[in-house]
Write a protein that holds these residues in place. Structure first.
Motif, PDB file in Angstrom:
ATOM      1  N   PHE A   5       6.689  11.693  16.038  1.00 26.20           N
ATOM      2  CA  PHE A   5       7.175  11.445  15.495  1.00 26.20           C
ATOM      3  C   PHE A   5       6.184  11.441  15.371  1.00 26.20           C
ATOM      4  O   PHE A   5       4.669  10.485  15.513  1.00 26.20           O
ATOM      5  CB  PHE A   5       8.063   9.948  15.246  1.00 26.20           C
ATOM      6  N   GLY A   6       5.360  11.502  13.766  1.00 29.48           N
ATOM      7  CA  GLY A   6       4.396  12.555  13.346  1.00 29.48           C
ATOM      8  C   GLY A   6       4.446  12.573  11.700  1.00 29.48           C
ATOM      9  O   GLY A   6       4.913  12.034  11.303  1.00 29.48           O
ATOM     10  N   GLY A   7       3.025  13.044  11.861  1.00 29.11           N
ATOM     11  CA  GLY A   7       2.997  13.288   9.984  1.00 29.11           C
ATOM     12  C   GLY A   7       2.251  11.898   8.780  1.00 29.11           C
ATOM     13  O   GLY A   7       1.748  10.876  10.033  1.00 29.11           O
ATOM     14  N   CYS A   8       1.231  12.868   8.390  1.00 24.23           N
ATOM     15  CA  CYS A   8       0.266  12.033   8.393  1.00 24.23           C
ATOM     16  C   CYS A   8       0.400  10.377   7.579  1.00 24.23           C
ATOM     17  O   CYS A   8       0.308   9.276   8.440  1.00 24.23           O
ATOM     18  CB  CYS A   8      -1.460  12.733   6.959  1.00 24.23           C
ATOM     19  N   THR A  53       1.050  -0.798  -0.240  1.00 19.89           N
ATOM     20  CA  THR A  53      -0.022  -0.182  -0.173  1.00 19.89           C
ATOM     21  C   THR A  53       0.993   1.533  -0.075  1.00 19.89           C
ATOM     22  O   THR A  53       1.845   1.124   0.812  1.00 19.89           O
ATOM     23  CB  THR A  53      -0.625   0.286   0.933  1.00 19.89           C
ATOM     24  N   LEU A  54       0.838   2.094  -0.902  1.00 21.36           N
ATOM     25  CA  LEU A  54       1.225   3.543  -1.066  1.00 21.36           C
ATOM     26  C   LEU A  54       0.708   4.495  -0.235  1.00 21.36           C
ATOM     27  O   LEU A  54      -0.132   5.260  -0.732  1.00 21.36           O
ATOM     28  CB  LEU A  54       1.971   3.618  -2.404  1.00 21.36           C
ATOM     29  N   ILE A  55       1.933   4.746   0.263  1.00 16.21           N
ATOM     30  CA  ILE A  55       1.194   5.879   1.449  1.00 16.21           C
ATOM     31  C   ILE A  55       1.730   7.604   1.338  1.00 16.21           C
ATOM     32  O   ILE A  55       2.587   7.229   1.100  1.00 16.21           O
ATOM     33  CB  ILE A  55       1.119   5.445   2.833  1.00 16.21           C
ATOM     34  N   CYS A  56       1.058   8.085   0.567  1.00 11.30           N
ATOM     35  CA  CYS A  56       1.666   9.449   0.192  1.00 11.30           C
ATOM     36  C   CYS A  56       1.512  10.161   0.971  1.00 11.30           C
ATOM     37  O   CYS A  56      -0.530  10.622   1.173  1.00 11.30           O
ATOM     38  CB  CYS A  56       1.596   9.947  -1.487  1.00 11.30           C
ATOM     39  N   GLY A  57       1.944  11.215   1.880  1.00 11.47           N
ATOM     40  CA  GLY A  57       1.447  11.884   2.602  1.00 11.47           C
ATOM     41  C   GLY A  57       2.786  12.695   3.726  1.00 11.47           C
ATOM     42  O   GLY A  57       4.031  12.672   2.903  1.00 11.47           O
ATOM     43  N   VAL A 116      11.500   2.216   3.411  1.00 10.32           N
ATOM     44  CA  VAL A 116      12.168   4.089   2.689  1.00 10.32           C
ATOM     45  C   VAL A 116      12.356   4.443   1.598  1.00 10.32           C
ATOM     46  O   VAL A 116      13.373   5.209   1.788  1.00 10.32           O
ATOM     47  CB  VAL A 116      12.882   4.358   4.013  1.00 10.32           C
ATOM     48  N   SER A 117      12.163   3.176   0.740  1.00  6.59           N
ATOM     49  CA  SER A 117      13.116   3.825  -0.533  1.00  6.59           C
ATOM     50  C   SER A 117      12.901   5.047  -1.297  1.00  6.59           C
ATOM     51  O   SER A 117      13.160   4.965  -2.282  1.00  6.59           O
ATOM     52  CB  SER A 117      13.399   2.699  -1.283  1.00  6.59           C
ATOM     53  N   HIS A 118      11.474   5.092  -0.691  1.00  9.63           N
ATOM     54  CA  HIS A 118      11.026   6.325  -1.512  1.00  9.63           C
ATOM     55  C   HIS A 118      10.636   7.350  -0.577  1.00  9.63           C
ATOM     56  O   HIS A 118       9.608   7.697  -1.130  1.00  9.63           O
ATOM     57  CB  HIS A 118       9.647   5.639  -1.855  1.00  9.63           C
ATOM     58  N   VAL A 119      11.044   7.257   0.746  1.00 12.70           N
ATOM     59  CA  VAL A 119      11.090   8.728   1.520  1.00 12.70           C
ATOM     60  C   VAL A 119      12.378   9.712   0.600  1.00 12.70           C
ATOM     61  O   VAL A 119      13.855   8.827   1.242  1.00 12.70           O
ATOM     62  CB  VAL A 119      11.491   8.224   3.091  1.00 12.70           C
ATOM     63  N   ARG A 120      12.240  10.380   0.602  1.00 11.70           N
ATOM     64  CA  ARG A 120      13.366  11.614  -0.168  1.00 11.70           C
ATOM     65  C   ARG A 120      13.409  12.347   0.425  1.00 11.70           C
ATOM     66  O   ARG A 120      12.433  13.274   1.297  1.00 11.70           O
ATOM     67  CB  ARG A 120      12.893  12.395  -1.723  1.00 11.70           C
ATOM     68  N   GLU A 121      14.706  12.861   0.731  1.00 10.89           N
ATOM     69  CA  GLU A 121      15.784  13.646   1.471  1.00 10.89           C
ATOM     70  C   GLU A 121      15.974  14.695   0.677  1.00 10.89           C
ATOM     71  O   GLU A 121      16.881  14.555  -0.086  1.00 10.89           O
ATOM     72  CB  GLU A 121      17.087  13.023   2.426  1.00 10.89           C
ATOM     73  N   VAL A 122      15.483  15.922   1.031  1.00 12.03           N
ATOM     74  CA  VAL A 122      15.420  17.275   0.258  1.00 12.03           C
ATOM     75  C   VAL A 122      16.965  17.875   1.271  1.00 12.03           C
ATOM     76  O   VAL A 122      16.710  18.361   2.004  1.00 12.03           O
ATOM     77  CB  VAL A 122      14.571  18.027   0.355  1.00 12.03           C
ATOM     78  N   PRO A 123      18.155  18.299   0.322  1.00 16.63           N
ATOM     79  CA  PRO A 123      19.030  18.637   1.479  1.00 16.63           C
ATOM     80  C   PRO A 123      19.162  20.677   1.058  1.00 16.63           C
ATOM     81  O   PRO A 123      18.011  20.977   0.407  1.00 16.63           O
ATOM     82  CB  PRO A 123      20.154  18.945   0.259  1.00 16.63           C
ATOM     83  N   GLY A 124      19.128  20.509   2.322  1.00 17.67           N
ATOM     84  CA  GLY A 124      19.962  21.882   2.632  1.00 17.67           C
ATOM     85  C   GLY A 124      17.814  21.918   3.502  1.00 17.67           C
ATOM     86  O   GLY A 124      17.267  23.554   3.630  1.00 17.67           O
ATOM     87  N   SER A 125      16.734  21.331   3.876  1.00 13.52           N
ATOM     88  CA  SER A 125      16.120  21.807   4.482  1.00 13.52           C
ATOM     89  C   SER A 125      15.385  21.457   5.824  1.00 13.52           C
ATOM     90  O   SER A 125      16.499  20.182   5.822  1.00 13.52           O
ATOM     91  CB  SER A 125      14.713  20.992   3.107  1.00 13.52           C
ATOM     92  N   PHE A 126      14.676  20.951   6.893  1.00 14.32           N
ATOM     93  CA  PHE A 126      14.307  20.863   7.500  1.00 14.32           C
ATOM     94  C   PHE A 126      13.015  19.745   7.453  1.00 14.32           C
ATOM     95  O   PHE A 126      12.233  19.859   6.227  1.00 14.32           O
ATOM     96  CB  PHE A 126      13.425  21.630   8.816  1.00 14.32           C
ATOM     97  N   THR A 127      12.590  18.433   8.262  1.00 13.28           N
ATOM     98  CA  THR A 127      11.726  17.629   7.891  1.00 13.28           C
ATOM     99  C   THR A 127      10.161  18.902   8.226  1.00 13.28           C
ATOM    100  O   THR A 127      10.436  19.277   9.642  1.00 13.28           O
ATOM    101  CB  THR A 127      11.747  16.406   8.584  1.00 13.28           C
ATOM    102  N   ALA A 128       9.020  17.883   8.031  1.00 11.45           N
ATOM    103  CA  ALA A 128       8.474  19.521   8.156  1.00 11.45           C
ATOM    104  C   ALA A 128       8.026  18.791   9.972  1.00 11.45           C
ATOM    105  O   ALA A 128       8.266  17.724  10.765  1.00 11.45           O
ATOM    106  CB  ALA A 128       7.036  18.621   7.374  1.00 11.45           C
ATOM    107  N   ASP A 158      -0.381  16.815   2.439  1.00 15.52           N
ATOM    108  CA  ASP A 158       0.970  16.969   1.971  1.00 15.52           C
ATOM    109  C   ASP A 158       1.352  18.248   1.263  1.00 15.52           C
ATOM    110  O   ASP A 158       0.446  18.988   1.312  1.00 15.52           O
ATOM    111  CB  ASP A 158       1.455  15.510   0.456  1.00 15.52           C
ATOM    112  N   GLY A 159       2.093  18.946   0.496  1.00 16.19           N
ATOM    113  CA  GLY A 159       2.481  19.699  -0.352  1.00 16.19           C
ATOM    114  C   GLY A 159       1.510  19.801  -1.042  1.00 16.19           C
ATOM    115  O   GLY A 159       0.836  18.583  -1.761  1.00 16.19           O
ATOM    116  N   ARG A 160       1.288  20.804  -1.666  1.00 20.14           N
ATOM    117  CA  ARG A 160      -0.249  20.963  -2.589  1.00 20.14           C
ATOM    118  C   ARG A 160       0.212  20.788  -4.072  1.00 20.14           C
ATOM    119  O   ARG A 160      -0.524  19.582  -4.415  1.00 20.14           O
ATOM    120  CB  ARG A 160      -0.440  22.978  -3.186  1.00 20.14           C
TER     121      ARG A 160
END
Length: 311
Positions: free
Chosen positions: A46-49, A3-7, A88-100, A143-145
């Motif tokens: 730890f959170g986020g939808c 099950t793919l969970i986008c959020g 976690v292969s589809h959890v993308r790390e964005v350099p220079g940013s904070f986790t929400a 998630d992001g718009r």
């Protein structure tokens, strides 16, 4: 079934102010507001939808696959997910940013002042649904718009049935966009307030909205939930919790129950009841991911509430 969970994935920093905001905020001086609150009690959750839904689906024995964006501070969260056996292969790390992350201060009257920083969540559109192989079901959580819009279209194009769960992201979309989501999705779940907002923005009542999806699920807090499917309304009772400690993440726990039930063809009544059990288990614990029932305990809670086994 994978099950793919986008959020979103997020950190929640929760602080307790041992007094009442009203004793420190002068109404006649709010135009020059400058206050500080001493918060000797603080915890980080730890959170986020997406994180919460995946956590609960894993408890049920499902196969969650998170698709989210995180920042440079994500190492503790990623370590936790790996320890739980998550992919976690589809959890993308964005350099220079904070986790929400949300910073929440609560006073003795349960009033809250919250600051939310979206951070890496604003890059969610950089993930692509088509990159996740072997997925049979999905959910589009807040998630992001841009990410929500693109992922809905990508789910539909890939032929992957999915739940549209707008949640706190709902105010970002107008009536036309909400109708597009419903036409692309196979299922939709909202709480009672969100249901009213969707109706207001689209100009449609609930039965009409339900015609766009296989099922429309409306949660009603302690009053249970309603599932509109196949031209009928199925009333799902609430389950009495052991204690009412913290509602944070209850909706996400409920949605994990929906995903498990849909993925295993349990039927709407059993699916709704399983979702209700998951919400009741969660509310008796602080934070969105601190309850730890096994499948046997979940089944026992279901049987105690409804006199039958869930699977």
């Amino acid at each position: 079934m994978r099950t793919l969970i986008c959020g979103s994935m997020a950190y929640d920093t929760i602080m307790v102010f041992g007094d009442r905001f009203k004793n420190h905020i002068l109404p006649e001086q709010i135009h020059i507001l400058n206050v500080a609150f001493l918060v000797p009690e603080m915890r980080r959750e730890f959170g986020g939808c997406a994180g919460n839904i995946a956590y609960n689906l894993k408890l049920l024995g499902g196969e969650p696959l998170i698709m989210a964006t995180v920042g440079d501070d994500s190492a503790p969260y990623l370590y936790r997910l790996k320890q739980q056996g998550m992919d976690v292969s589809h959890v993308r790390e964005v350099p220079g940013s904070f986790t929400a992350q949300a910073f929440i201060t609560t006073d003795l009257d349960d009033n809250q002042i919250t600051a939310f920083h979206p951070g890496a969540m604003n890059h969610s559109h950089e993930n692509k649904v088509a990159d996740a192989a072997g997925v049979g079901l999905g959910i589009l959580a807040p998630d992001g718009r841009d990410g929500m819009l693109s992922h809905a279209r990508e789910f539909h194009a890939a032929g992957v049935p999915f739940i549209f769960d707008p949640g706190q992201g709902l105010p970002m979309f107008d009536g036309a966009e909400l109708l597009e989501f419903l036409k692309l999705a196979d299922y939709c779940t909202v709480n009672d307030y969100e249901a009213k907002l969707v109706c207001e923005r689209t100009g449609c009542d609930l039965p009409e909205l339900a015609t766009h999806v296989r099922a429309l699920i409306v949660t009603l807090g302690g009053n249970g939930s309603r599932i509109y499917a196949d031209g009928q309304r199925i009333d799902i009772p609430s389950v009495k919790p052991d204690a009412v400690i913290d509602p944070t993440g209850c909706g996400d726990a409920y949605r994990a129950g929906l995903l498990y039930g849909i993925g295993h063809d349990l039927g709407w009544e059993k699916t709704g009841r399983l979702a209700s059990v998951m919400g009741a288990i969660k509310i008796a614990h602080r934070g969105g991911q601190n309850h730890k029932p096994g499948r046997d305990e979940i089944a026992a809670r279901y049987e105690a509430a409804f006199g039958a086994t869930p699977w």
